[in-house]
Design a protein around this motif. Structure first.
Motif, short mmCIF file in Angstrom:
data_model
loop_
_atom_site.label_atom_id
_atom_site.label_comp_id
_atom_site.label_asym_id
_atom_site.label_seq_id
_atom_site.Cartn_x
_atom_site.Cartn_y
_atom_site.Cartn_z
N TYR A 7 0.82 -1.21 0.00
CA TYR A 7 0.00 0.00 0.00
C TYR A 7 0.86 1.26 0.00
N GLU A 8 2.03 1.20 0.64
CA GLU A 8 2.92 2.36 0.64
C GLU A 8 3.43 2.63 -0.78
N TYR A 9 3.86 1.57 -1.46
CA TYR A 9 4.30 1.73 -2.84
C TYR A 9 3.18 2.25 -3.72
N LEU A 10 2.00 1.67 -3.56
CA LEU A 10 0.85 2.06 -4.39
C LEU A 10 0.54 3.54 -4.22
N GLU A 11 0.57 4.01 -2.99
CA GLU A 11 0.30 5.42 -2.72
C GLU A 11 1.30 6.32 -3.45
N MET A 12 2.58 5.97 -3.38
CA MET A 12 3.62 6.79 -4.00
C MET A 12 3.58 6.72 -5.53
N VAL A 13 3.27 5.54 -6.07
CA VAL A 13 3.23 5.41 -7.53
C VAL A 13 2.04 6.18 -8.10
N ILE A 14 0.91 6.17 -7.41
CA ILE A 14 -0.24 6.98 -7.84
C ILE A 14 0.13 8.46 -7.82
N GLN A 15 0.85 8.87 -6.77
CA GLN A 15 1.32 10.26 -6.72
C GLN A 15 2.27 10.56 -7.87
N PHE A 16 3.16 9.60 -8.17
CA PHE A 16 4.09 9.75 -9.28
C PHE A 16 3.31 9.99 -10.58
N GLY A 17 2.18 9.31 -10.74
CA GLY A 17 1.35 9.50 -11.92
C GLY A 17 0.79 10.92 -12.01
N PHE A 18 0.38 11.47 -10.86
CA PHE A 18 -0.16 12.82 -10.86
C PHE A 18 0.89 13.85 -11.29
N ILE A 19 2.14 13.66 -10.85
CA ILE A 19 3.16 14.67 -11.15
C ILE A 19 3.83 14.45 -12.49
N THR A 20 3.48 13.36 -13.19
CA THR A 20 4.07 13.14 -14.51
C THR A 20 3.02 13.17 -15.62
N LEU A 21 1.90 12.49 -15.42
CA LEU A 21 0.90 12.39 -16.49
C LEU A 21 0.23 13.72 -16.80
#
Length: 898
Positions: free
Chosen positions: A655-669
């Motif tokens: 869940y920690e990874y998932l939270e950060m990867v979703i955030q990564f999507g917001f700042i890149t996509l």
């Protein structure tokens, strides 16, 4: 033959249990499971003066490696649970583990039994060989890297050397019982770290049988936890987090982690990764290493994004488009067509003055630069992380871990549920397998379930779109007729009110669907019966990420790429379900709405995530410990203190990874629409590191140590998102922002050489004759008797022979948009691939160190074998021939030459 297949037959479980599951009463059990003569009897221990805040058995010598707890609930299952526990604990003792039970009378609430488990030396060395654990053979003599002259500037951010590097650096080799004298064994009780010990014990617990039910052999602590036979199973923290342990034999690493890492006031300090790895294991260590590196790299993106935002802020007054919209002589004279049927009135363009000014903050030339910059930044981030990961693999002895992982992580659930067996072509041994037909059926059910839930997300997004369409007229009517809203009517337009409320509603739906789908995803992954732990995690990761991707980003994709694109024109509007008229963008563009959507979803998720991660566990623990405060501290045992903490769980890190990867999507996509997104992510991550470390150190039971040599499948997901981000940002700049139409006007249609952008707003608005409105669209009232109204599009006027058809400028702009997308994508992709090619995945010094360590380790092992042969020759051992000695000596020389 695989290492696991060869060693499994030598483990103490197999030696203690016969092949048909019957008990073995051989001498091995008595030798290992009973205490030695050096351990005092219980009569010699004065329990009245014993502090229970200890990590040792009552004798004060044997370390508690694991704790099981259970409650005697006298229900219909009571006898069955008692029988299971008795059988399980007997088998644990047969496997060599030593147990000590705390009666429920000794517990805080008088209800819970605690079974303390200790792994003696014989068990540890047996399973260290099975698990291929690497142990020290020689202190590392490779000189460290040359110090950076700028290191003195980083001193305020450094931690003490003892905290950063709690152990010397060693050359290591896989443990072997036959070569014990080769290893640096100074003290048997401390040779294996507590994290190694609890990993070994957990390996035994997950494979130890407890009987036969319904004709099937049952085994493993996971099943016993699921059916309520035991209520908890966990390793112990080594001390209380706010003070050091009284026992001088305890390292108090939890206290050190809390003081140096888990407090927010240490947010500017580096992370003690080696200590994290030593205490929690490599899997948690690699997560915090990745999170820290990601946060460091965000600093550069946040600075550039802030500069781009400030550029928009300082040039706001120079924006000709917003000037013309706000000018009473231009925007005040342009009458716009109604934004909804019948209920909405004609309106003046200058009512959107404020939103057009704010839109310039994000829709300017810097947007294009930042979109290209982020495409390159994400490549640098991923490539430099590979290098950082390679260095950690070397430093943490994970270089050869991949093969071991495949061999060792066979899930007990797979072994239990797969009753059929077939011969492994590599090991030539019989092993469980799942028939192809069963796999196909399970995958079909799984795929159908995932598609259903993805469809549910799309349906919920359509419902939010319908909400947008349905309430817009209500907001327009409300704001027009309510006098109290007049002072803010310039700022709070019907479009903005609809967008904000729809974004909030969408966020609530996202959270609800997440809550429900998490349980469904785990259920269908369990149903698939993955073979290994790695396979289980990868399948669950892909299911959860696919769902979260659609759930979190669908609304942003709608605003960015669909809203305002299929509106039609006055008199020929397009309708959803032939009922609701499609939304139009603001005259200044849809980018400001995308920014609003992104900000609400991203910020809301981060705030909600921190509440879930920090506040909820703290409240639960406070509620659970409230009774213990009235009792003396020395009566509140270490195992009870940890029992009252929250469970981190096998999927806690997921869940920690998932939270950060979703955030990564917001700042890149979608970063082209919101240059401040990396800054928000940076501030969140600085807090996230300390929140995660605080909750792990203070609010959760100690997780079972696990090994991992990388961030796993998340690396591939990040790579995929990095490629997709180039495409999405190119489309956002081309189709969502107003940049390309402005550039086409500037270079091809402007007639004013002194001010090339003057007249752009008038040029971008087409003319419609009000008398052409059909009854369905025509407003109820037209008190000012307007004859024409304007709308955002490039169409011929009503007096033209090609009435209301697209003008040539529309096709010029469309061609320019497509050309921009192709050029931007190719430029960014070429730079990305060139940068990835230029930066090697493994640093040159790490490659050299790996080679040298392999050479020295091999040399040490060969020399050891040579010494053994010399000893045999000196003793006159006939088994050690002269030819064998010569061959071994030659092998050493060959190794040196290579």
């Amino acid at each position: 033959m695989s290492r696991l297949g060869r060693k499994a037959g030598e483990t103490l479980i197999e030696m203690a249990l016969t092949a048909d599951g019957e008990e073995c009463n051989g001498p091995l059990v008595e030798t290992i499971s009973t205490t030695g003569s050096e351990i005092p009897s219980s009569s010699e221990i004065d329990k009245r003066h014993e502090s229970k805040d200890s990590i040792f058995f009552r004798d004060g010598i044997r370390r508690i490696d694991f704790v099981l707890s259970y409650v005697d609930d006298l229900n219909k299952e009571w006898e069955k649970k008692l029988e299971r526990r008795k059988e399980f604990e007997n088998n644990l003792q047969k496997a060599g583990l030593e147990l000590e039970t705390e009666d429920k009378k000794e517990s805080e609430d008088g209800k819970i039994y605690f079974v303390k488990i200790h792994a003696p030396w014989e068990v540890l060395i047996t399973y260290a060989e099975v698990l291929n654990i690497k142990v020290p053979i020689k202190e590392n003599d490779i000189p460290s890297m040359v110090e950076n002259p700028l290191d003195c500037m980083l001193t305020p951010f450094r931690l003490p050397e003892k905290v950063m590097h709690p152990e010397p650096d060693y050359f290591t080799a896989p443990f072997s019982k036959e070569k014990q004298e080769l290893y640096l064994i100074n003290d048997e009780s401390t040779f294996f770290s507590p994290s190694m010990r609890n990993r070994i014990v957990y390996y035994i617990l997950t494979r130890c049988p407890y009987g036969t039910e319904e004709g099937k052999k049952k085994f493993g602590i996971k099943r016993l936890l699921n059916n309520g036979t035991y209520s908890a199973a966990y390793p112990l923290h080594d001390c209380q987090y706010w003070k050091k342990a009284n026992d001088p034999n305890c390292d108090s690493e939890r206290y050190t982690l809390y003081m140096e890492w888990a407090r927010f006031l240490r947010f500017y300090k580096e992370q003690p990764l080696d200590l994290i790895r030593k205490y929690y294991g490599e899997k948690i260590g690699i997560y915090f290493a990745w999170l820290g590196f990601y946060t460091e790299m965000l600093f550069l993106a946040a600075v550039v994004g802030l500069i781009c935002f400030l550029y928009g802020l300082f040039t706001m007054d120079e924006n000709m488009s917003s000037k013309e919209i706000c000018d009473p002589a231009i925007g005040g004279e342009i009458i716009m067509c109604p934004l909804c049927d019948r209920e909405c009135d004609y309106w003046k363009l200058n009512t959107t003055c404020a939103s057009s000014e704010y839109s310039h903050l994000f829709d300017n030339v810097a947007t294009l630069f930042f979109a290209i910059f982020m495409g390159i930044w994400v490549t640098l981030f991923l490539e430099f992380w590979k290098r950082r990961q390679a260095r950690l693999k070397y430093e943490w002895d994970l270089v050869d871990f991949e093969e071991e992982q495949q061999q060792l992580q066979l899930r007990p659930e797979y072994e239990a549920k797969c009753t059929q067996k077939k011969k492994n072509p590599v090991t030539q041994e019989m092993e469980p397998y799942l028939p192809l037909t069963s796999q196909a059926v399970r995958f079909c059910i799984s795929g159908t379930t995932v598609l259903f839930w993805v469809s549910l997300i799309i349906a919920s997004m359509i419902a939010v779109i319908v909400y947008r369409l349905a309430v817009y007229a209500a907001f327009a009517s409300l704001m027009e007729n309510t006098q109290t809203l007049e002072p803010i009517s310039g700022l709070l337009t019907p479009q903005l009110a609809t967008s904000v409320t729809a974004s909030c509603l969408n966020f609530v739906i996202i959270m609800i669907l997440n809550f429900l789908y998490e349980r469904i995803a785990i259920w269908i992954t369990d149903m698939e019966i993955p073979r290994t732990h790695l396979e289980y995690e990868n399948r669950l990761t892909m299911k959860m990420f696919l769902f979260q991707f659609v759930n979190y980003y669908s609304s942003c994709f709608y605003v960015a790429f669909f809203k305002g694109k299929f509106v039609g024109y006055p008199g020929a509007y397009t309708y959803m379900f032939n009922r609701w008229r499609n939304e139009e963008c603001d005259p200044a563009g849809c980018l400001i709405e995308l920014t609003t959507q992104l900000t609400i979803v991203m910020a809301g998720k981060q705030i909600w995530g921190n509440i879930q991660e920090a506040i909820v566990p703290w409240i639960c623990n406070w509620w659970g410990r409230r009774k213990a405060r009235s009792n003396p501290e020395n009566l509140y045992s270490r195992w009870e203190q940890d029992h009252d903490l929250q469970i981190f769980g096998a999927l806690g890190l997921f869940y920690e990874y998932l939270e950060m990867v979703i955030q990564f999507g917001f700042i890149t996509l979608f970063v082209a629409s919101f240059p401040l997104a990396p800054l928000l992510a940076l501030m969140n991550n600085i807090l996230e590191i300390r929140v995660d470390s605080w909750k792990l150190t203070t609010q959760y039971r100690r997780p079972v140590a696990a090994k991992a040599h990388s961030i796993g499948v998340w690396q591939e997901i990040l790579n995929g998102m990095a490629i997709l981000s180039v495409v999405t940002n190119a489309f956002i700049v081309a189709f969502t922002s107003d940049m390309i139409p402005r550039l086409v006007y500037y270079y091809a249609y402007s007639t004013n050489e002194d001010s090339p952008m003057s007249g752009y707003i008038n040029n971008s608005l087409s003319v419609f004759q009000i008398s052409d409105f059909p009854d369905r669209n025509k407003p109820k009232m037209n008190p000012d008797n307007f004859v024409i109204c304007r709308y955002r599009d490039y169409r011929y006027p009503p007096d033209h022979e090609r009435k209301y058809l697209h003008t040539m400028q529309f096709w010029h702009i469309l061609a320019a948009k497509m050309a921009f997308i192709i050029i931007m994508e190719h430029v960014v992709f070429i730079v990305k691939f060139f940068v990835a090619w230029m930066i090697p995945d493994v640093p040159a010094d790490v490659k050299a160190k790996i080679k040298r360590e392999k050479y020295l380790t091999q040399k040490i092992l060969h020399e050891y074998e040579l010494e053994k042969l010399k000893e045999k020759l000196c003793r006159g051992d006939t088994q050690a021939t002269e030819k064998e000695f010569i061959a071994t000596e030659g092998k050493v020389e060959l190794s040196s030459a290579m």
